[in-house]
Design an enzyme around this catalytic site. Sequence first.
Site, PDB file in Angstrom:
ATOM      1  N   LEU A   1      17.316  34.627  70.623  1.00 19.50           N
ATOM      2  CA  LEU A   1      18.100  35.287  69.587  1.00 19.50           C
ATOM      3  C   LEU A   1      17.451  35.014  68.233  1.00 19.50           C
ATOM      4  CD1 LEU A   1      21.742  34.550  70.814  1.00 19.50           C
ATOM      5  CD2 LEU A   1      20.251  36.485  71.360  1.00 19.50           C
ATOM      6  N   ASP A   2      16.614  35.951  67.805  1.00 13.34           N
ATOM      7  CA  ASP A   2      15.824  35.774  66.589  1.00 13.34           C
ATOM      8  C   ASP A   2      16.717  35.803  65.358  1.00 13.34           C
ATOM      9  OD1 ASP A   2      13.208  35.847  65.072  1.00 13.34           O
ATOM     10  OD2 ASP A   2      14.098  37.739  64.392  1.00 13.34           O
ATOM     11  N   ALA A   3      16.515  34.836  64.451  1.00 15.90           N
ATOM     12  CA  ALA A   3      17.178  34.793  63.145  1.00 15.90           C
ATOM     13  C   ALA A   3      18.695  34.910  63.268  1.00 15.90           C
ATOM     14  CB  ALA A   3      16.626  35.892  62.234  1.00 15.90           C
TER      15      ALA A   3
END
Length: 599
Positions: A252-254
């Site tokens: 889960l990027d950023a």
Amino acid sequence: MQTTLNFQTGKRPMSPLSEQLLERVEHHISAIYHENPLGADLEGLAQALIESIGASPEGAGAFQHINHWSQRDAILITYGDSLQNDNEKPLVTLRHFLDDHTAGLLSGVHILPFYPWSSDDGFAIIDYSSVNDALGDWNDIGAIASSYDLMADLVINHCSSRSIWFENFLRSTSPGKDYFFTVNPEQDLSAVVRPRTTPLLREVMTAQGPQHVWCTFGHDQVDLDFRNPEVLKQFVSIIHQYLKAGVKIFRLDAIAFLWKVPGGSCLNLEETHEIVRLLRTLLEHTAPDTLLITETNIPNRENLSYFGNANEAHCIYNFSLPPLLVNSLVTGDCTYLKQWMMSMPPAQNGTTYFNFIASHDGIGLRPAEGLLSNTELDTLIDTMQAFGGHVSYRTLDDGGRKPYEINISLFDALRGTTRGEDELGVERFICAHAIMLALEGIPGIYIHSLLGTRNDYERADNTGSYRAINRHQWNYDNLVSLLGDATSNHARVFAAIKALLAIRQRQAAFHPNATQFTLHLGASLFGFWRQSVDRRQSIFCINNVTPREHSVALSDINLISTQEWSDLISGDHYTPDDSEVVISPYQSVWISNAPDYEA
């Protein structure tokens, strides 16, 4: 405004298990949209999400504390085009490298965004449903996923300004017209925490007139508005597509920036945590062995919060490890690293740490805040700049700038100490990996660390991005030639890390959730004790973080005299008559009573 939700569908009778799953999802939705600032229609949303991802009611609550990993797990981190061969798609080349050169030592591979993109080396996604044609296609992704646990990025906070969603936003058509976070520029946004120095807002002209869209990371990466449940539905559908393509781990990027309430920090809000809980619930009832890993490059205490109560991320990036470990090895003092490790809680079953010491980004400095003093940070930055590194900054609420990350290849970061470059760079580099591989958690190894890649100044200059200094693209034939030359640093590093991986995967005491205790051996020796869950195997991991020889008294690590002990790395044996172990500069020893014990 406060909203009371009515989720009664009035449709066919449901089984008790179906009702239980629906109630769990409804609970998450109630917590996420408790204020419902957009006045969205939430009727039937829970059922729509369950059907979109294909969730099954079976096993409600049964997966929360199960460990879907072991000491045999290690993940390679790479771009899809880090390895390039003439007349061959890079994803095919990557598969050849994994099959031909890692010999079963890697359980999985994290392929950084492999979708069509417009900037930020893949993190400004144009189309979530496609594979970038320059890399290959879904068949190539599936071929890798058939043999390795595939980690894929869910770039959930933002997408490209060239995406169809954003183009539709500008035209005020669907899908996309209400997908992006807009704000009145007159609002006070000074408290917003960001990792960049670019302006937060971008003015655009839409069919409804001028709008100011929120851009946490840059004006080509426009933040999505999860206050609109249609955006949530889109991403649950995307997750379903990736599951069918073979994705096993979702990064889960950023994620920390996802939910925004202007006037505050817009970081780590409770709604963001609840969305992670929702996604975990849906995945537990769809593909129970699938993992969520949160990428939150933030101070340590906030990072730890993404474990929740074993109901959020299965894994969190151990972001404090890279700066603290590099600091220890260039100063010859592990005090700060040891203090941090003593403060780290053991991960409960169903969760574990994702350990890494290098990645496609730089060495983050925010995770070192409160752990390293300002003087230590300044010394670290100066040392890395002396070794060819760059510094990226973020904007503070007073308009000032503060170092955010150091951009440098790990091999160059460890080519010397605070006193300057020396001849022990390879030994120091291998020591760093021996420490990381022995720690509680799952190790992630960046491809350019596995290969001992140096700073790529040309790529950084050509792209205008400091981060590109550690994103080299190898010609595959040249790489294979270097790896075949036993005298090259690339071959030395590659062989040493593979040997450590081979040892690690045979030791029950290196299970990601096995017991870990810090040893107190002074500032020059970083030591910790790992013990298997069944207590039959112990491994004492002792690492000399200095360029000088040191010894440790065997009495200080309490070896049981009735057992035989040996170093898993060197093969040396120890008897009750031995009073001490002499450890060479940057040497690591893994002293065990039960070599190759797999519970």
